[in-house]
Design a protein around this motif. Structure first.
Motif, PDB file in Angstrom:
ATOM      1  N   ALA A 256      75.534  65.813 137.660  1.00  0.00           N
ATOM      2  CA  ALA A 256      74.659  65.486 136.520  1.00  0.00           C
ATOM      3  C   ALA A 256      75.561  65.382 135.583  1.00  0.00           C
ATOM      4  O   ALA A 256      75.465  64.547 134.577  1.00  0.00           O
ATOM      5  N   LEU A 257      76.436  66.364 135.211  1.00  0.00           N
ATOM      6  CA  LEU A 257      77.432  66.163 134.116  1.00  0.00           C
ATOM      7  C   LEU A 257      78.267  64.738 134.074  1.00  0.00           C
ATOM      8  O   LEU A 257      78.511  64.278 132.853  1.00  0.00           O
ATOM      9  N   GLY A 258      78.706  64.723 135.266  1.00  0.00           N
ATOM     10  CA  GLY A 258      79.572  63.309 135.414  1.00  0.00           C
ATOM     11  C   GLY A 258      78.930  62.154 135.053  1.00  0.00           C
ATOM     12  O   GLY A 258      79.292  61.188 134.348  1.00  0.00           O
ATOM     13  N   GLY A 259      77.420  62.326 135.339  1.00  0.00           N
ATOM     14  CA  GLY A 259      76.714  61.001 135.146  1.00  0.00           C
ATOM     15  C   GLY A 259      76.477  60.795 133.699  1.00  0.00           C
ATOM     16  O   GLY A 259      76.579  59.850 132.918  1.00  0.00           O
ATOM     17  N   GLU A 260      76.348  62.026 132.749  1.00  0.00           N
ATOM     18  CA  GLU A 260      75.942  61.851 131.291  1.00  0.00           C
ATOM     19  C   GLU A 260      77.332  61.613 130.729  1.00  0.00           C
ATOM     20  O   GLU A 260      77.461  60.738 129.796  1.00  0.00           O
ATOM     21  N   LEU A 261      78.567  62.081 130.979  1.00  0.00           N
ATOM     22  CA  LEU A 261      79.741  61.717 130.466  1.00  0.00           C
ATOM     23  C   LEU A 261      80.380  60.310 130.799  1.00  0.00           C
ATOM     24  O   LEU A 261      81.030  59.853 129.943  1.00  0.00           O
ATOM     25  N   ALA A 262      79.613  59.608 131.855  1.00  0.00           N
ATOM     26  CA  ALA A 262      79.838  58.352 131.992  1.00  0.00           C
ATOM     27  C   ALA A 262      79.503  57.333 130.808  1.00  0.00           C
ATOM     28  O   ALA A 262      79.869  56.208 130.825  1.00  0.00           O
ATOM     29  N   ALA A 263      78.421  58.102 130.122  1.00  0.00           N
ATOM     30  CA  ALA A 263      77.962  57.036 128.837  1.00  0.00           C
ATOM     31  C   ALA A 263      79.136  56.973 127.874  1.00  0.00           C
ATOM     32  O   ALA A 263      78.778  55.959 127.047  1.00  0.00           O
ATOM     33  N   ILE A 264      80.288  57.653 127.983  1.00  0.00           N
ATOM     34  CA  ILE A 264      81.238  57.303 126.935  1.00  0.00           C
ATOM     35  C   ILE A 264      81.940  56.049 127.409  1.00  0.00           C
ATOM     36  O   ILE A 264      82.610  55.434 126.471  1.00  0.00           O
ATOM     37  N   VAL A 265      82.023  55.565 128.654  1.00  0.00           N
ATOM     38  CA  VAL A 265      82.617  54.169 128.926  1.00  0.00           C
ATOM     39  C   VAL A 265      82.120  53.322 127.895  1.00  0.00           C
ATOM     40  O   VAL A 265      80.729  53.034 127.921  1.00  0.00           O
ATOM     41  N   THR A 275      77.442  52.390 135.879  1.00  0.00           N
ATOM     42  CA  THR A 275      78.473  53.621 135.263  1.00  0.00           C
ATOM     43  C   THR A 275      77.768  55.001 135.829  1.00  0.00           C
ATOM     44  O   THR A 275      78.559  55.944 136.123  1.00  0.00           O
ATOM     45  N   TYR A 276      76.470  55.122 135.460  1.00  0.00           N
ATOM     46  CA  TYR A 276      75.932  56.497 135.628  1.00  0.00           C
ATOM     47  C   TYR A 276      76.136  56.795 137.230  1.00  0.00           C
ATOM     48  O   TYR A 276      76.434  58.008 137.603  1.00  0.00           O
ATOM     49  N   GLU A 277      75.657  56.057 138.271  1.00  0.00           N
ATOM     50  CA  GLU A 277      75.893  56.527 139.450  1.00  0.00           C
ATOM     51  C   GLU A 277      77.473  56.711 140.003  1.00  0.00           C
ATOM     52  O   GLU A 277      77.797  57.743 140.578  1.00  0.00           O
ATOM     53  N   ALA A 278      78.368  56.042 139.290  1.00  0.00           N
ATOM     54  CA  ALA A 278      79.834  56.613 139.372  1.00  0.00           C
ATOM     55  C   ALA A 278      80.043  57.714 139.054  1.00  0.00           C
ATOM     56  O   ALA A 278      80.987  58.572 139.587  1.00  0.00           O
ATOM     57  N   GLY A 279      79.670  58.075 137.692  1.00  0.00           N
ATOM     58  CA  GLY A 279      79.884  59.206 137.172  1.00  0.00           C
ATOM     59  C   GLY A 279      79.325  60.332 138.053  1.00  0.00           C
ATOM     60  O   GLY A 279      79.984  61.550 138.025  1.00  0.00           O
TER      61      GLY A 279
END
Length: 341
Positions: A256-265, A275-279
């Protein structure tokens, strides 16, 4: 006859803007297609049916609670008690601040490349009677807070880290924050007149200066509500991810944290798909061996959670917009009433 005004060089050209949008959609949809090619449709359908109704309700309650916490942060960061007209409250929560959060959240979830962020200054001006420059500065500050809190939560709660590494990482982050503030303050002191700075940088510096000098931005409650919001949202997402993937809750929390941090891309597809799923997958892969059953379920679980986020945000935003038309304020808000900006 006077010459027609020359378009500002700071304004993005329509062709370049359309090209960036097209690239964002291509990247997001291409990444999503690649991820889905590794997930059979039957597996995705089964993933959506796996969680018990109680898990779906728990996730939904966590999302709704996070909206309330974000609205409470807006009340603190904007210092609405002294700078905005009175508003109807429920359990101390201003309904105008909640409407801003719900409609802005829907826009962010629907538009690619975080274009929905542009709705926040307009909503804050219309709903809260605040000046647009101040709303932009507050949004900038809240995004800085979000990133700082997500990094700190990752350091403190990431599974498998020993205490020495956690403490060392916390010290490094605190040092970087302090040094960054000192360097920025020194730079701003050396350039007291923003007119001496090139155009594009001048606007950014003006926003940063407003964000740093606003006393309400540094209120402890602003940090508390930010941490509470992300803790609740990540915990709710981890419950659903864990129920679908059968991964341990700590691993699901990392996803879940990785998905939220993917928003930085910088390149985000429509509604953040891809991007969310990849995170989320990256967060799972950091703890699970390749070929594990739980890792194979990471993408279906991420898609289910993403769709849940999206539907909840759009529905809540639509309800807020409807209520906004039904409950129009008796006194029209004026951006000049804030007295700041």
């Amino acid at each position: 006859m006077s010459a027609s005004p020359t378009p500002s060089s700071d304004a993005p050209r329509p062709a370049a803007r359309r090209a960036r949008m097209a690239v964002a959609w291509a990247v997001g949809l291409g990444l999503l297609a690649w991820l889905l090619s590794h997930v059979p449709l039957a597996q995705l359908t089964a993933a959506l049916q796996r969680p018990a109704p109680g898990i779906w309700l728990l996730t939904l309650a966590g999302l709704l609670g996070s909206y309330a916490l974000r609205a409470a942060r807006v009340q603190v960061v904007f210092d609405l008690a002294s700078s905005a007209p009175p508003s109807r409250r429920v359990l101390g929560l201003r309904m105008d601040a909640l409407r801003v959060i719900l409609m802005h959240n829907a826009a962010v979830n629907l538009l690619p490349m975080r274009a929905g962020e542009l709705s926040f200054p307009w909503l804050a001006s219309r709903q809260l009677g605040l000046s647009v420059p101040r709303a932009v500065a507050c949004l900038l500050w809240m995004r800085v807070q979000d990133l700082a809190v997500l990094i700190l939560l990752g350091i403190v709660l990431w599974p498998g880290l020993d205490w020495a590494m956690r403490i060392g990482a916390l010290v490094a982050v605190a040092g970087a924050w302090h040094i960054g503030n000192r360097l920025l303050a020194r730079w701003l002191a050396a350039h007291p007149n923003a007119d001496t700075v090139p155009g594009g940088l001048r606007g950014l510096l003006t926003k940063v200066r407003h964000a740093l000098l606003e006393p309400a931005h540094h209120h402890p409650l602003a940090w508390f509500f930010t941490a509470a919001n992300w803790s609740l949202k990540l915990a709710a997402g981890a419950c659903l991810l864990s129920a679908i993937s059968t991964a341990p809750w700590g691993t699901a929390w990392s996803g879940a944290l990785g998905g939220e941090l993917a928003a930085i891309v910088p390149l985000q597809g429509p509604a953040g798909f891809g991007t969310y799923e990849a995170g989320v997958w990256a967060g799972f892969a950091a703890h699970l061996p390749r070929g594990s059953a739980a890792l194979a379920q990471a993408i279906p679980a991420a898609l289910a959670l993403h769709v849940c986020f999206l539907l909840c945000a759009v529905l809540a935003g639509a309800i807020a917009s409807l209520l906004n038309h039904i409950e129009r304020p008796a006194t029209p808000h004026s951006p000049a009433s804030s007295g700041r900006g």
